[in-house]
Design an enzyme around this catalytic site. Structure first.
Site, PDB file in Angstrom:
ATOM      1  N   SER A   1      -3.143  -9.384 -31.757  1.00  0.00           N
ATOM      2  CA  SER A   1      -3.025  -9.158 -30.312  1.00  0.00           C
ATOM      3  C   SER A   1      -3.656  -7.817 -29.979  1.00  0.00           C
ATOM      4  CB  SER A   1      -1.546  -9.148 -29.909  1.00  0.00           C
ATOM      5  OG  SER A   1      -1.367  -8.676 -28.589  1.00  0.00           O
TER       6      SER A   1
ATOM      7  N   TYR B   1       7.227  -6.094 -30.684  1.00  0.00           N
ATOM      8  CA  TYR B   1       6.028  -6.939 -30.754  1.00  0.00           C
ATOM      9  C   TYR B   1       4.805  -6.133 -31.185  1.00  0.00           C
ATOM     10  CZ  TYR B   1       2.447 -10.283 -29.290  1.00  0.00           C
ATOM     11  OH  TYR B   1       1.372 -11.138 -29.274  1.00  0.00           O
TER      12      TYR B   1
END
Length: 270
Positions: A150, A163
């Site tokens: 990501s 995250y």
């Protein structure tokens, strides 16, 4: 919609692929593009019905595909996935580590359980799958591993401590593993998309709406602003990048982090 300027059919003929988290979103799009390129695909998902829905779609399009279940955070299930893949495919040429979870909360509201569970799926799951499939790729002298990370794995913002940490770890694992397999016919790369039009993003928007009272559009604008994106990424754009990295002439791309961040006009791969 694919961003390839040339047909990809037969690009991966006689190749096989395993896609974790392949039941929805990015994983389903990746499975579809790999199958369209000619690969026989094993779709893995924690939820059996999701994996089967993807496979049914692929089979209806005339592709060869199989479905199985796997919780990538559990070593015994990843080992079972490797056994199933060997039985159904004979060999695994491509591994796409896509299974993941998203968690958003302020650091002070993030519990240890929240943090550990996010790390277990996103980071440990990637590690376990690499351990399971990499040895045979090295033995065969050909393989492509694509870890779906990501943009949060390259930078970070508020409400994503767990995250972002997990995705930073995936990027580090990618680079370290790539260094070890260099010049052995196997490549390990990471894709770093921004916010993608998936159920995971929709859930993030709902959490922001609930926490702040913002409208859906306001919540969407807020997450796009944090990632400096103009728009949501389409799952097919990420899938195109996966196929690009699997091509024979991508053999010298190793240890890279390819960013897909929603620039106007999308990304082009050649």
């Amino acid at each position: 919609m694919s961003v390839f300027t040339e047909p990809i059919r037969d690009l991966l003929r006689d190749r096989t692929a395993v896609v974790t988290g392949g039941g929805r979103g990015i994983g389903a799009a990746v499975a579809n593009q790999l199958a369209t390129a000619g690969a026989v695909v094993l779709v893995s998902s924690k939820t059996a019905t999701h994996a089967q829905m993807t496979v049914d779609h692929l089979r209806e399009a005339g592709h060869i595909a199989h479905a199985t279940t796997c919780d990538v955070s559990k070593r015994e299930e990843v080992e079972a996935l490797q056994t199933t893949a060997t039985s159904l495919l004979g060999k695994v040429d491509v591994l796409v580590n896509n299974a993941g979870v998203a968690f958003s909360a302020s650091f002070l509201q993030t519990s240890l359980d929240d943090f550990l569970q996010t790390m277990a799926v996103n980071t440990t799951g990637t590690f376990l799958c690499l351990k399971a499939f990499l040895p045979e790729m090295l033995k065969a002298g050909w393989g492509r591993v694509i870890n779906i990370a990501s943009t949060a794995g390259l930078s970070a913002g508020s409400y994503m401590s767990a995250y972002a940490t997990s995705k930073h770890a995936v990027v580090g694992l990618t680079r370290a593993t790539a260094a070890e397999v260099a010049s052995q016919g196997v490549t390990v790369n990471a894709l770093c998309p921004g916010y993608v039009r998936t159920d995971m993003t929709r859930e993030s928007i709902k959490r922001i709406m609930h926490a702040t009272g913002r409208t859906e559009q306001q919540a969407l604008n807020a997450i796009l602003k944090t990632a400096a994106q103009n728009r949501l990424i389409e799952p097919e754009e990420v899938a195109d990048a996966v196929v690009f990295l699997c091509r024979e002439d991508s053999k010298d791309i190793n240890g890279s982090t390819l960013v897909i961040d929603g620039d106007v006009g999308g990304r082009k791969y050649s």
